[in-house]
Motif scaffolding. Structure first.
Motif, PDB file in Angstrom:
ATOM      1  N   LEU A  48       0.828  -1.209   0.000  1.00 27.28           N
ATOM      2  CA  LEU A  48       0.000   0.000   0.000  1.00 27.28           C
ATOM      3  C   LEU A  48       0.859   1.253   0.000  1.00 27.28           C
ATOM      4  N   ALA A  49       1.847   1.309   0.892  1.00 22.89           N
ATOM      5  CA  ALA A  49       2.705   2.496   0.976  1.00 22.89           C
ATOM      6  C   ALA A  49       3.477   2.713  -0.321  1.00 22.89           C
ATOM      7  N   SER A  50       3.914   1.636  -0.955  1.00 22.63           N
ATOM      8  CA  SER A  50       4.663   1.757  -2.212  1.00 22.63           C
ATOM      9  C   SER A  50       3.781   2.309  -3.321  1.00 22.63           C
ATOM     10  N   VAL A  51       2.543   1.818  -3.402  1.00 21.26           N
ATOM     11  CA  VAL A  51       1.612   2.303  -4.422  1.00 21.26           C
ATOM     12  C   VAL A  51       1.319   3.789  -4.205  1.00 21.26           C
ATOM     13  N   LEU A  52       1.092   4.164  -2.959  1.00 26.77           N
ATOM     14  CA  LEU A  52       0.824   5.576  -2.662  1.00 26.77           C
ATOM     15  C   LEU A  52       2.027   6.460  -3.000  1.00 26.77           C
ATOM     16  N   GLU A  53       3.217   5.942  -2.772  1.00 28.77           N
ATOM     17  CA  GLU A  53       4.426   6.715  -3.084  1.00 28.77           C
ATOM     18  C   GLU A  53       4.518   7.000  -4.581  1.00 28.77           C
ATOM     19  N   VAL A  54       4.207   5.998  -5.396  1.00 27.02           N
ATOM     20  CA  VAL A  54       4.234   6.198  -6.846  1.00 27.02           C
ATOM     21  C   VAL A  54       3.161   7.203  -7.265  1.00 27.02           C
ATOM     22  N   ILE A  55       1.978   7.077  -6.689  1.00 28.26           N
ATOM     23  CA  ILE A  55       0.901   8.017  -7.028  1.00 28.26           C
ATOM     24  C   ILE A  55       1.301   9.436  -6.664  1.00 28.26           C
ATOM     25  N   ASP A  56       1.893   9.606  -5.495  1.00 24.70           N
ATOM     26  CA  ASP A  56       2.336  10.950  -5.101  1.00 24.70           C
ATOM     27  C   ASP A  56       3.382  11.489  -6.074  1.00 24.70           C
ATOM     28  N   ARG A  57       4.285  10.621  -6.497  1.00 24.04           N
ATOM     29  CA  ARG A  57       5.358  11.065  -7.390  1.00 24.04           C
ATOM     30  C   ARG A  57       4.814  11.537  -8.736  1.00 24.04           C
ATOM     31  N   PHE A  58       3.791  10.853  -9.239  1.00 27.16           N
ATOM     32  CA  PHE A  58       3.281  11.153 -10.580  1.00 27.16           C
ATOM     33  C   PHE A  58       1.877  11.782 -10.537  1.00 27.16           C
ATOM     34  N   ALA A  59       1.500  12.343  -9.397  1.00 27.81           N
ATOM     35  CA  ALA A  59       0.157  12.899  -9.233  1.00 27.81           C
ATOM     36  C   ALA A  59      -0.149  13.986 -10.256  1.00 27.81           C
ATOM     37  N   HIS A  60       0.891  14.672 -10.726  1.00 27.28           N
ATOM     38  CA  HIS A  60       0.671  15.761 -11.693  1.00 27.28           C
ATOM     39  C   HIS A  60       0.180  15.259 -13.047  1.00 27.28           C
ATOM     40  N   LEU A  61       0.224  13.948 -13.270  1.00 25.90           N
ATOM     41  CA  LEU A  61      -0.184  13.395 -14.558  1.00 25.90           C
ATOM     42  C   LEU A  61      -1.674  13.070 -14.627  1.00 25.90           C
ATOM     43  N   THR A  62      -2.381  13.271 -13.527  1.00 23.84           N
ATOM     44  CA  THR A  62      -3.774  12.844 -13.478  1.00 23.84           C
ATOM     45  C   THR A  62      -4.663  13.971 -12.942  1.00 23.84           C
ATOM     46  N   PRO A  63      -5.910  14.044 -13.403  1.00 26.99           N
ATOM     47  CA  PRO A  63      -6.777  15.148 -12.966  1.00 26.99           C
ATOM     48  C   PRO A  63      -7.354  14.976 -11.567  1.00 26.99           C
ATOM     49  N   HIS A  64      -7.409  13.743 -11.059  1.00 23.60           N
ATOM     50  CA  HIS A  64      -8.057  13.504  -9.760  1.00 23.60           C
ATOM     51  C   HIS A  64      -7.161  12.631  -8.873  1.00 23.60           C
ATOM     52  N   PRO A  65      -6.006  13.127  -8.479  1.00 22.21           N
ATOM     53  CA  PRO A  65      -5.065  12.283  -7.733  1.00 22.21           C
ATOM     54  C   PRO A  65      -5.623  11.767  -6.409  1.00 22.21           C
ATOM     55  N   ASP A  66      -6.492  12.532  -5.746  1.00 24.01           N
ATOM     56  CA  ASP A  66      -7.021  12.047  -4.470  1.00 24.01           C
ATOM     57  C   ASP A  66      -7.963  10.863  -4.664  1.00 24.01           C
ATOM     58  N   ARG A  67      -8.685  10.841  -5.763  1.00 26.81           N
ATOM     59  CA  ARG A  67      -9.510   9.659  -6.064  1.00 26.81           C
ATOM     60  C   ARG A  67      -8.605   8.448  -6.303  1.00 26.81           C
ATOM     61  N   VAL A  68      -7.502   8.665  -6.977  1.00 31.05           N
ATOM     62  CA  VAL A  68      -6.569   7.569  -7.234  1.00 31.05           C
ATOM     63  C   VAL A  68      -5.953   7.083  -5.920  1.00 31.05           C
ATOM     64  N   ARG A  69      -5.634   8.020  -5.036  1.00 29.98           N
ATOM     65  CA  ARG A  69      -5.084   7.633  -3.725  1.00 29.98           C
ATOM     66  C   ARG A  69      -6.101   6.796  -2.946  1.00 29.98           C
ATOM     67  N   LEU A  70      -7.355   7.208  -2.956  1.00 23.56           N
ATOM     68  CA  LEU A  70      -8.374   6.427  -2.256  1.00 23.56           C
ATOM     69  C   LEU A  70      -8.530   5.045  -2.883  1.00 23.56           C
ATOM     70  N   ALA A  71      -8.458   4.978  -4.207  1.00 31.29           N
ATOM     71  CA  ALA A  71      -8.537   3.678  -4.868  1.00 31.29           C
ATOM     72  C   ALA A  71      -7.355   2.791  -4.471  1.00 31.29           C
ATOM     73  N   ALA A  72      -6.191   3.391  -4.276  1.00 31.64           N
ATOM     74  CA  ALA A  72      -5.040   2.616  -3.813  1.00 31.64           C
ATOM     75  C   ALA A  72      -5.312   2.034  -2.428  1.00 31.64           C
ATOM     76  N   TRP A  73      -5.839   2.844  -1.538  1.00 29.51           N
ATOM     77  CA  TRP A  73      -6.173   2.371  -0.196  1.00 29.51           C
ATOM     78  C   TRP A  73      -7.161   1.208  -0.237  1.00 29.51           C
ATOM     79  N   LEU A  74      -8.055   1.217  -1.210  1.00 31.56           N
ATOM     80  CA  LEU A  74      -9.181   0.287  -1.214  1.00 31.56           C
ATOM     81  C   LEU A  74      -9.037  -0.863  -2.210  1.00 31.56           C
ATOM     82  N   HIS A  75      -8.009  -0.838  -3.071  1.00 31.23           N
ATOM     83  CA  HIS A  75      -7.990  -1.818  -4.157  1.00 31.23           C
ATOM     84  C   HIS A  75      -7.744  -3.241  -3.685  1.00 31.23           C
TER      85      HIS A  75
END
Length: 212
Positions: A48-75
């Motif tokens: 989980l922490a690794s997935v979130l780290e990647v999302i944080d690193r590339f968050a600028h590439l997506t319009p809804h990074p917080d939705r993606v972060r929540l999906a990481a928590w829940l996937h």
């Protein structure tokens, strides 16, 4: 460094959840309990922490990074190695929608996070879906790890499927690796593809050869 509960609270707030901090913190702790279940050797808090780290690193590439972060928590909120087919992803998506609704997230957000969670079943996205692409790329980031970390990952997957006989595991795991290699691209977002694609394919081919 932001703690995981703080990161969950921030993502939930950013996605529009209206629950108070106590309820958001309780949800984060509950999820961390799920990610710490004894059957998890790879699909755990470290993943989980690794997935979130990647999302944080590339968050600028997506319009809804917080939705993606929540999906990481829940996937992988529901994870049973004995489950058949896509049952874990379907159950996790259903759980995600219900949890987010209980936390006051807008219906659109709850539905979208559930959709993202479902994508992790096959890691196949449609065109023009940067949120989905980032989640899938982050979920598969381990495939581009260095040799030592990749070997540890493969060993952890085997331990999760300790109930499966060796021959059946080799056949099933080989099928999964082949499906990944047959994807047009393992990583969809251009900067991630450029950085990780070649190494991931080398790792998958090496494990496939070992299994054979």
């Amino acid at each position: 460094m932001t703690s995981l509960p703080d990161a969950f609270r921030s993502a939930a707030r950013g996605a529009g959840a209206t629950a108070d901090d106590a309820d958001l913190d309780a949800a984060a702790q509950y999820l961390l309990g799920r990610w710490s279940e004894p059957q998890r050797h790879y699909h755990d808090v470290t993943h989980l922490a690794s997935v979130l780290e990647v999302i944080d690193r590339f968050a600028h590439l997506t319009p809804h990074p917080d939705r993606v972060r929540l999906a990481a928590w829940l996937h992988d909120a529901v994870y049973d190695p004995r489950a058949l087919g896509d049952a874990n992803e379907r159950d996790s998506a259903e759980f995600a929608a219900g949890l987010l609704q209980s936390l006051g997230a807008p219906d659109e957000v709850s539905a979208e996070v559930a959709r993202l969670v479902n994508l992790t079943a096959g890691h196949a996205t449609e065109e023009d879906d940067p949120d989905g692409e980032l989640l899938c790329d982050a979920d598969l980031s381990i495939l581009a790890a260095d040799a030592e970390r990749y070997t540890a990952y493969a060993g952890a997957i085997r331990r999760e499927y300790a109930h499966v006989p060796d021959d059946a595991f080799r056949a099933g795991r080989s099928r999964v690796l082949t499906e990944l290699l047959n994807l047009p691209s393992i990583y969809r977002l251009a900067p991630i593809h450029e950085e990780w694609e070649e190494r991931a394919r080398a790792n998958l081919k090496a494990e496939l050869a070992e299994l054979a």
